[in-house]
Scaffold this motif. Structure first.
Motif, PDB file in Angstrom:
ATOM      1  N   GLY A 191     -20.815  14.033   6.622  1.00 44.63           N
ATOM      2  CA  GLY A 191     -20.202  14.087   7.948  1.00 44.63           C
ATOM      3  C   GLY A 191     -20.887  13.157   8.933  1.00 44.63           C
ATOM      4  N   LEU A 192     -22.223  13.130   8.914  1.00 41.54           N
ATOM      5  CA  LEU A 192     -22.973  12.256   9.825  1.00 41.54           C
ATOM      6  C   LEU A 192     -22.703  10.781   9.540  1.00 41.54           C
ATOM      7  N   LEU A 193     -22.562  10.440   8.265  1.00 39.34           N
ATOM      8  CA  LEU A 193     -22.355   9.048   7.889  1.00 39.34           C
ATOM      9  C   LEU A 193     -20.940   8.567   8.194  1.00 39.34           C
ATOM     10  N   THR A 194     -19.976   9.475   8.229  1.00 38.78           N
ATOM     11  CA  THR A 194     -18.580   9.072   8.457  1.00 38.78           C
ATOM     12  C   THR A 194     -18.114   9.333   9.886  1.00 38.78           C
ATOM     13  N   TRP A 195     -18.859  10.102  10.641  1.00 34.14           N
ATOM     14  CA  TRP A 195     -18.469  10.387  12.036  1.00 34.14           C
ATOM     15  C   TRP A 195     -18.431   9.094  12.846  1.00 34.14           C
ATOM     16  N   ASP A 196     -17.409   8.946  13.673  1.00 32.79           N
ATOM     17  CA  ASP A 196     -17.201   7.731  14.468  1.00 32.79           C
ATOM     18  C   ASP A 196     -17.477   8.045  15.936  1.00 32.79           C
ATOM     19  N   ASP A 197     -18.497   7.412  16.512  1.00 33.44           N
ATOM     20  CA  ASP A 197     -18.832   7.705  17.910  1.00 33.44           C
ATOM     21  C   ASP A 197     -17.790   7.171  18.886  1.00 33.44           C
ATOM     22  N   ASN A 199     -14.664   7.837  18.397  1.00 32.24           N
ATOM     23  CA  ASN A 199     -13.708   8.945  18.386  1.00 32.24           C
ATOM     24  C   ASN A 199     -14.510  10.234  18.182  1.00 32.24           C
ATOM     25  N   PRO A 200     -15.344  10.576  19.179  1.00 27.95           N
ATOM     26  CA  PRO A 200     -16.388  11.588  18.958  1.00 27.95           C
ATOM     27  C   PRO A 200     -15.880  12.996  18.702  1.00 27.95           C
ATOM     28  N   TYR A 201     -14.696  13.345  19.185  1.00 30.52           N
ATOM     29  CA  TYR A 201     -14.232  14.719  19.049  1.00 30.52           C
ATOM     30  C   TYR A 201     -13.446  14.954  17.748  1.00 30.52           C
ATOM     31  N   GLN A 202     -13.351  13.930  16.933  1.00 30.08           N
ATOM     32  CA  GLN A 202     -12.764  14.076  15.606  1.00 30.08           C
ATOM     33  C   GLN A 202     -13.877  14.529  14.653  1.00 30.08           C
ATOM     34  N   LEU A 203     -13.850  15.819  14.316  1.00 32.12           N
ATOM     35  CA  LEU A 203     -14.944  16.422  13.549  1.00 32.12           C
ATOM     36  C   LEU A 203     -14.507  16.947  12.183  1.00 32.12           C
ATOM     37  N   THR A 204     -13.379  16.503  11.709  1.00 26.37           N
ATOM     38  CA  THR A 204     -12.851  17.031  10.444  1.00 26.37           C
ATOM     39  C   THR A 204     -13.716  16.650   9.244  1.00 26.37           C
ATOM     40  N   MET A 205     -14.637  15.701   9.420  1.00 25.65           N
ATOM     41  CA  MET A 205     -15.521  15.323   8.312  1.00 25.65           C
ATOM     42  C   MET A 205     -16.614  16.371   8.068  1.00 25.65           C
ATOM     43  N   PHE A 206     -16.741  17.336   8.989  1.00 29.83           N
ATOM     44  CA  PHE A 206     -17.717  18.405   8.824  1.00 29.83           C
ATOM     45  C   PHE A 206     -17.014  19.685   8.365  1.00 29.83           C
ATOM     46  N   PRO A 207     -17.715  20.544   7.614  1.00 25.22           N
ATOM     47  CA  PRO A 207     -17.132  21.834   7.222  1.00 25.22           C
ATOM     48  C   PRO A 207     -16.828  22.682   8.457  1.00 25.22           C
ATOM     49  N   LEU A 217     -22.359  14.958  22.863  1.00 19.36           N
ATOM     50  CA  LEU A 217     -23.127  14.601  24.050  1.00 19.36           C
ATOM     51  C   LEU A 217     -22.916  13.139  24.407  1.00 19.36           C
ATOM     52  N   THR A 218     -23.020  12.839  25.689  1.00 15.54           N
ATOM     53  CA  THR A 218     -23.059  11.455  26.155  1.00 15.54           C
ATOM     54  C   THR A 218     -24.475  11.184  26.628  1.00 15.54           C
ATOM     55  N   VAL A 222     -32.490   3.993  29.129  1.00 10.58           N
ATOM     56  CA  VAL A 222     -33.204   3.489  30.305  1.00 10.58           C
ATOM     57  C   VAL A 222     -32.475   2.301  30.898  1.00 10.58           C
ATOM     58  N   GLN A 223     -31.778   1.542  30.045  1.00  7.45           N
ATOM     59  CA  GLN A 223     -31.022   0.368  30.510  1.00  7.45           C
ATOM     60  C   GLN A 223     -29.647   0.753  31.074  1.00  7.45           C
ATOM     61  N   LYS A 224     -29.430   2.056  31.286  1.00  4.65           N
ATOM     62  CA  LYS A 224     -28.186   2.582  31.870  1.00  4.65           C
ATOM     63  C   LYS A 224     -26.990   2.442  30.928  1.00  4.65           C
ATOM     64  N   GLU A 225     -27.251   2.206  29.645  1.00  7.76           N
ATOM     65  CA  GLU A 225     -26.172   2.161  28.671  1.00  7.76           C
ATOM     66  C   GLU A 225     -25.892   3.585  28.180  1.00  7.76           C
ATOM     67  N   THR A 226     -24.640   3.865  27.847  1.00  5.11           N
ATOM     68  CA  THR A 226     -24.270   5.205  27.389  1.00  5.11           C
ATOM     69  C   THR A 226     -23.752   5.151  25.956  1.00  5.11           C
ATOM     70  N   SER A 227     -23.947   6.229  25.248  1.00  2.00           N
ATOM     71  CA  SER A 227     -23.445   6.334  23.885  1.00  2.00           C
ATOM     72  C   SER A 227     -23.181   7.799  23.578  1.00  2.00           C
ATOM     73  N   ASN A 228     -22.292   8.038  22.616  1.00  2.00           N
ATOM     74  CA  ASN A 228     -21.984   9.408  22.202  1.00  2.00           C
ATOM     75  C   ASN A 228     -22.880   9.803  21.025  1.00  2.00           C
ATOM     76  N   ALA A 229     -23.209  11.084  20.974  1.00  3.44           N
ATOM     77  CA  ALA A 229     -24.036  11.597  19.888  1.00  3.44           C
ATOM     78  C   ALA A 229     -23.641  13.034  19.599  1.00  3.44           C
ATOM     79  N   LEU A 230     -23.931  13.473  18.390  1.00  2.00           N
ATOM     80  CA  LEU A 230     -23.672  14.856  18.013  1.00  2.00           C
ATOM     81  C   LEU A 230     -24.966  15.656  18.080  1.00  2.00           C
ATOM     82  N   ALA A 231     -24.894  16.806  18.716  1.00  9.29           N
ATOM     83  CA  ALA A 231     -26.028  17.725  18.763  1.00  9.29           C
ATOM     84  C   ALA A 231     -25.679  18.960  17.940  1.00  9.29           C
TER      85      ALA A 231
END
Length: 275
Positions: A191-197, A199-207, A217-218, A222-231
């Motif tokens: 799931g972690l390897l196939t998850w696409d940041d 399209n972060p709310y598409q979680l069907t790759m996980f059980p 999470l967004t 420090v450089q004010k750049e944003t990215s999506n991550a799963l917690a």
């Protein structure tokens, strides 16, 4: 003219020695006070340069006028200044055969440059040593329970990590994927390897049983750049330090950038882990 130049040379050397001593001992002193002390000491040492008593008087005035005439100051700041003076003196003495071939101006520039560069190098090494010692005080052994697996890890409490899960307000920690990869459930790894940041709310790759434990999470850098991550909400985190601490139902984010973790830690802990 020679006397004035001698005072100038001594004043400059004294100033850089005082500035180095101030930085090493962490004592705040105004620049004009350092300059005044350097000048007075330089004047005395230029007039009494052939006298041992003059050297002692010049040293006491240099420390006392800059920092204070208290015994504690003379011992603490005086020791650092004395060591730095002997170091610079020894270095310049070893290079004297080369320096004496130069003109007076080149001789002075070389001597001053060597002194400044040497003190800057020592100060840089000292700061790194202090930083290393401080970071080691934030290292803890920890035991993480996640998805029915237990991981023994080295954690680093990062005072700059204030990341929280927005709904619950619970702290978020950062876990090295490489440190736990072998023991992770296969469905989680896939799931972690196939998850696409993107399209972060598409979680069907996980059980489906993992869904209640996942938060998107967004994160901001420090450089004010944003990215999506799963917690992922873990069951338990136990910290072993001076005092054993147990943390329940908080979150971890898997990261592949563990090379940036201080002190070769495997987990970056939230600042609240200090409490």
């Amino acid at each position: 003219m020679i006397g004035e130049l001698l005072v100038l040379y001594n004043t400059l050397f004294n100033y850089f020695l005082l500035k180095f001593t101030k930085e090493i001992t962490g004592l705040y002193v105004k620049k004009r006070r350092l300059v005044f002390s350097a000048f007075v000491s330089g004047l005395v040492s230029s007039v009494l340069y052939q006298s041992f008593a003059g050297a002692v008087l010049s040293f006491v005035l240099l420390i006392g006028l800059a920092f204070s005439f208290r015994v504690q100051t003379l011992l603490k700041q005086g020791t650092v200044l004395l060591i730095a003076t002997f170091f610079i003196g020894g270095l310049l003495t070893s290079l004297l055969p080369f320096l004496l071939r130069q003109s007076d101006l080149i001789f002075f520039i070389f001597c001053l440059s060597i002194a400044v560069l040497s003190l800057t190098f020592i100060h840089s090494k000292w700061r790194n040593m202090v930083k290393e010692k401080l970071q080691q005080s934030f290292l803890v052994d920890c035991e993480l329970e996640l998805f029915q697996q237990t991981f023994s890890l080295k954690g680093f409490i990062d005072t700059g990590n204030e990341c929280v899960e927005p709904i619950s307000g619970k702290p978020v920690h950062f876990l090295s994927y490489r440190a736990v990869e072998e023991k992770l459930p296969e469905e989680l790894k896939k799931g972690l390897l196939t998850w696409d940041d993107n399209n972060p709310y598409q979680l069907t790759m996980f059980p489906s049983f993992m869904y209640p434990r996942i938060r998107v999470l967004t994160l901001s850098t420090v450089q004010k750049e944003t990215s999506n991550a799963l917690a992922f909400r873990f069951d338990r985190l136990v910290l072993y330090g001076n005092i054993k601490k147990e943390i329940l139902d908080e979150y971890v984010v898997f990261t592949r950038h563990d090379a940036r973790f201080p002190q070769n830690a495997q987990m970056i802990l939230h600042i609240l882990a200090l409490n």
